[in-house]
Design an enzyme around this catalytic site. Structure first.
Site, PDB file in Angstrom:
ATOM      1  N   ARG A  61      25.328   7.876  45.042  1.00  0.00           N
ATOM      2  CA  ARG A  61      24.198   7.204  45.350  1.00  0.00           C
ATOM      3  C   ARG A  61      23.730   7.252  46.809  1.00  0.00           C
ATOM      4  O   ARG A  61      22.567   7.734  47.091  1.00  0.00           O
ATOM      5  CB  ARG A  61      24.479   5.727  45.168  1.00  0.00           C
ATOM      6  CG  ARG A  61      24.790   5.431  43.694  1.00  0.00           C
ATOM      7  CD  ARG A  61      23.225   5.318  42.919  1.00  0.00           C
ATOM      8  NE  ARG A  61      22.281   4.351  43.365  1.00  0.00           N
ATOM      9  CZ  ARG A  61      22.170   3.334  42.886  1.00  0.00           C
ATOM     10  NH1 ARG A  61      23.275   2.587  41.961  1.00  0.00           N
ATOM     11  NH2 ARG A  61      21.498   2.271  43.186  1.00  0.00           N
ATOM     12  N   HIS A 120      18.028   9.659  36.511  1.00  0.00           N
ATOM     13  CA  HIS A 120      18.325   8.753  37.613  1.00  0.00           C
ATOM     14  C   HIS A 120      18.061   7.234  37.086  1.00  0.00           C
ATOM     15  O   HIS A 120      17.231   6.784  37.263  1.00  0.00           O
ATOM     16  CB  HIS A 120      17.692   9.051  38.817  1.00  0.00           C
ATOM     17  CG  HIS A 120      18.321   8.245  40.146  1.00  0.00           C
ATOM     18  ND1 HIS A 120      19.509   8.692  40.728  1.00  0.00           N
ATOM     19  CD2 HIS A 120      18.027   7.113  40.623  1.00  0.00           C
ATOM     20  CE1 HIS A 120      19.755   8.017  41.634  1.00  0.00           C
ATOM     21  NE2 HIS A 120      18.773   6.940  41.537  1.00  0.00           N
ATOM     22  N   TYR A 170      -0.967   4.198  41.719  1.00  0.00           N
ATOM     23  CA  TYR A 170      -2.169   4.542  42.385  1.00  0.00           C
ATOM     24  C   TYR A 170      -1.901   5.789  43.154  1.00  0.00           C
ATOM     25  O   TYR A 170      -3.178   6.555  43.320  1.00  0.00           O
ATOM     26  CB  TYR A 170      -2.548   3.378  43.426  1.00  0.00           C
ATOM     27  CG  TYR A 170      -3.095   1.927  42.954  1.00  0.00           C
ATOM     28  CD1 TYR A 170      -3.986   1.895  42.004  1.00  0.00           C
ATOM     29  CD2 TYR A 170      -2.099   1.112  43.300  1.00  0.00           C
ATOM     30  CE1 TYR A 170      -4.459   0.750  41.337  1.00  0.00           C
ATOM     31  CE2 TYR A 170      -2.459  -0.129  42.840  1.00  0.00           C
ATOM     32  CZ  TYR A 170      -3.725  -0.324  41.840  1.00  0.00           C
ATOM     33  OH  TYR A 170      -3.924  -1.667  41.253  1.00  0.00           O
TER      34      TYR A 170
END
Length: 745
Positions: free
Chosen positions: A30, A76, A120
């Site tokens: 991680r 993931h 967006y």
């Protein structure tokens, strides 16, 4: 169905093993980058997913939500926000030395504005990423492993051709360890790698002839050049950074300071904090040289302007900004990365060593794959050339065969039993054929147009080129110098295409020293309302608004602006606030929460007494607690530099109810919640140290507690109101400390 078993084990052992497993998962999978490609798993998976989706640099942008969703679903499974955050950072040119993602839309700003929602924004791979980070994935250059649910394959490391760990740096917090690696200049890093490849014995100092120091995307100045050698040798240390300050001349002899570059650590909310710190310098009158401050930063870059009064001491002000704000800051370096499957703090040379080893591994695997393909091609080409020379015989074999199997057997092993020939000579020649399996397949699949004369010539030219390629690949695989030369030429090409000028200046600068302007000492009035908002005003302002001030504020203290305000709380602590840390101005200004300028926490403790710190120098303080414990303490014990100290020791479940200034000859009256009064001479209260519990002042009845202490001088009539009744204190019966007291009627 088998019976379940109960396994008895030590609980601490299970916890220890589980925590170690969790910690290693966070460290390796991680938070920390791999030294080979300089990427964390989330970054590697996101880039690979974009590559698999075909979102190349020369193709249209795709919605980030699509990229994030695909990455989360395939590789993931740790939440969309972490993936999108990693994607955003890889697209921010003010955070990365070289951006890896080409973002389209609002991807945040250097001033701390967040990126727009992933629905967006759009993105695609940067050209550098496509050509330098993801090239050759189809040539078996890196190992692939199963994804989390074993439905897909993902690369365990990307075939990155540059030391990305140095070029883009890294930041990550794991369990019990953290990494913090600054960004560096691509061209300088390439030169250092080449220098190492030409001389494996090169020292860190030797490498630093090429890598001058960190090169941050925000520019700025590294001012402790001499410390860098130690930092790069050990992989740990502190880099001192300063912003770039320029002086601009204005009309009328005035000047202004313009900050055009900021320390890398000021990215985000640090810019707003810097502006607030400058405002504070002006408000607290530490400087009177600044007349205005404005942030004129735009897409073109940082531009923070400080307008100065005429005759301002520019050099002293610059040094003040370095000392009192984050215009000079430190970047903590800890070059921690995963090397050979384990976390390791690496020196500059070790990072480059790992990178070069990785490059040789990538190139070796690449050219082995290419050599195998060329050897296959050579085999086929030789078969086709040989076939063209006996094409009539091959056509006769094909026409005389009943099926492909018989034709193939004849071409490979010369088996002619199941084939009809026109003549015995043809059969005899066919029996001598010995094509390989691959050659026979190619011959059977060959199209007739390949028999055209020009096509045969082209085939022969291809064969010559294949032989050259094989010789070239074998030379690379068998000759270290040839492979090193190729790797270095590829690095030169990358530097030529993507290198850019250094942005951060590296030098040795003198420690910033400034003459702190002596603050003119003056009397002020400290005001704090019941909501905890505090400020100071001029005594004349207070006098003009005395009635309103007394009504609206819970605490009013006359003090000096150079002094401190001391706050005693029910938890037995004393918090100090510098008067200069409080806003000074108009009566109607709101002020600042006292929590913001002190260690006082209004959610956990209550103020029971506030006074001017200077007032304590020659005073004695009377402390009283809910359980009836009392003591006197010399006020000078509280003249300390710490912001918070323990003012008195408390017993379990006890609390401080108040602190009073006490003088000799006074009378003390203790009142309990149950209505008991005890009067005795205040001189009977023993003097103790601040760390003492004190002595019992009154014997409390069951479930009763001390609520108030009154002090008065003998001979004066002192009345207090308790509920609806009025009690005259000097008429109470004189007694001794530690009595039960009398109940008021």
């Amino acid at each position: 169905m088998s019976e379940s078993q109960i396994i008895r084990t030590e609980y601490s052992d299970v916890m220890k093993k589980s925590y170690i497993d969790y910690a290693m998962s966070v460290i390796i999978a991680r938070a920390l980058p791999d030294v080979r490609d300089g990427l964390k798993p989330v970054q590697r998976r996101t880039l690979y997913d974009m590559h698999e989706l075909g979102i190349r640099y020369d193709r249209p942008y795709r919605k980030c939500a699509r990229i994030v969703g695909d990455t989360m679903g395939k590789y993931h499974p740790h939440g969309d926000s972490s993936i999108y955050e990693a994607l955003v950072v890889m697209a921010q040119d003010f955070k990365k030395g070289m951006v890896l993602v080409d973002g389209h839309g609002n991807f945040g700003s250097i001033e701390g504005d967040g990126a727009a929602a992933m629905r967006y924004t759009e993105a695609r791979l940067a050209k550098l990423t496509q050509e330098v980070y993801l090239a050759d994935l189809d040539k078996n250059v890196v190992d692939f492993g199963p994804n989390f649910d074993e439905t897909e394959k993902e690369p365990l490391v990307l075939p990155v051709r540059i030391p990305n760990l140095l070029v883009n740096g890294a930041e990550g917090i794991a369990v019990g360890m953290a990494t913090s690696i600054p960004t560096h200049n691509l061209g300088e890093v390439v030169d250092a790698v080449k220098a190492y490849m030409m001389d494996n014995e090169i020292t860190t100092k030797g490498l630093m002839k090429y890598i001058k120091g960190p090169d941050f995307p925000t520019g700025g100045i590294v001012v402790n050049k001499d410390d860098l050698a130690h930092i790069y040798e050990n992989g740990q240390g502190k880099i001192k950074l300063r912003g770039k300050v320029e002086v601009e001349e204005l009309k009328g002899g005035k000047k202004q300071l313009v900050i055009s570059e900021i320390p890398y650590t000021m990215i985000g909310s640090g810019i707003g904090k810097f502006l607030n710190d400058v405002y504070h310098l002006v408000e607290t009158k530490l400087t009177s040289d600044i007349t205005d401050i404005s942030n004129q930063s735009s897409k073109e870059g940082i531009r923070i302007v400080l307008e100065l009064k005429k005759g301002a001491d520019v050099e002293n002000l610059e040094n003040m900004l370095y000392k009192k704000t984050r215009l000079e800051d430190t970047f903590g370096v800890n070059m921690l990365a995963v090397a050979n499957g384990r976390p390791e703090t690496l020196s500059l040379k070790q990072i480059i060593e790992h990178h070069v080893d990785f490059q040789f591994e990538l190139s070796t695997r690449k050219y082995r794959t290419l050599l195998a393909k060329e050897q296959e091609k050579k085999e086929v080409q030789e078969g086709l050339i040989k076939a063209c020379n006996v094409i009539d015989l091959i056509i006769e074999i094909l026409r005389g065969s009943k099926n492909v199997k018989d034709a193939k057997a004849c071409l490979i092993r010369g088996e002619t039993e199941n084939i009809q020939f026109k003549s015995k000579i043809s059969k005899k020649m066919a029996a001598m054929l010995r094509f390989t399996e691959r050659q026979a397949t190619a011959i059977l699949e060959m199209r007739l147009y390949r028999l055209i004369g020009l096509e045969i010539e082209a085939l022969e030219r291809e064969h010559e080129q294949t032989l050259k390629n094989i010789a070239r690949y074998e030379d690379l695989l068998n000759n270290y110098d040839s492979m090193a030369e190729l790797i270095m030429s590829e690095l030169d090409e990358i530097k030529k295409n993507y290198g850019r000028k250094r942005r951060t200046k590296v030098e040795n600068a003198e420690e910033a020293v400034f003459e702190e302007k002596k603050i003119e000492e003056q009397e002020v009035v400290f005001l704090m309302d019941r909501f905890g908002y505090a400020r100071t005003v001029d005594p004349s302002v207070y006098e003009r608004n005395k009635e309103a001030a007394d009504q609206e504020n819970k605490y009013i203290v006359h003090c000096l602006n150079t002094g401190k305000i001391c706050m005693f709380t029910d938890t037995g602590k004393m918090h100090q606030v510098k008067v200069l840390d409080l806003p000074y101005g108009r009566f109607r200004d709101k002020g600042t929460p006292i929590d913001n300028v002190s260690n006082y926490d209004s959610t956990e403790e209550q103020i029971v007494y506030i006074c001017d710190g200077e007032q304590l120098r020659y005073a004695k303080l009377l402390f009283a607690t809910r359980q009836g414990m009392i003591k006197k303490v010399e006020g000078s014990e509280f003249l300390v530099s710490k912001r918070t100290i323990v003012a008195t020791k408390l017993q379990d479940e006890d609390a401080l109810i108040g602190v009073w200034l006490v003088t000799e000859g006074q009378q003390a009256v203790l009142r309990t919640k149950g209505g008991y009064f005890l009067r005795f001479a205040a001189d009977d209260i023993p003097q103790k140290k601040k760390g003492a519990v004190g002595v019992r002042g009154i014997r409390l009845q069951k479930k009763d507690e001390l609520e108030e202490v009154y002090l008065f001088t003998e001979g004066t009539e002192t009345k207090v109101k308790v509920g609806e009744r009025e009690v005259t204190l000097n008429r109470l019966k004189q007694a001794k400390r530690d009595g039960v007291g009398t109940k008021s009627r």
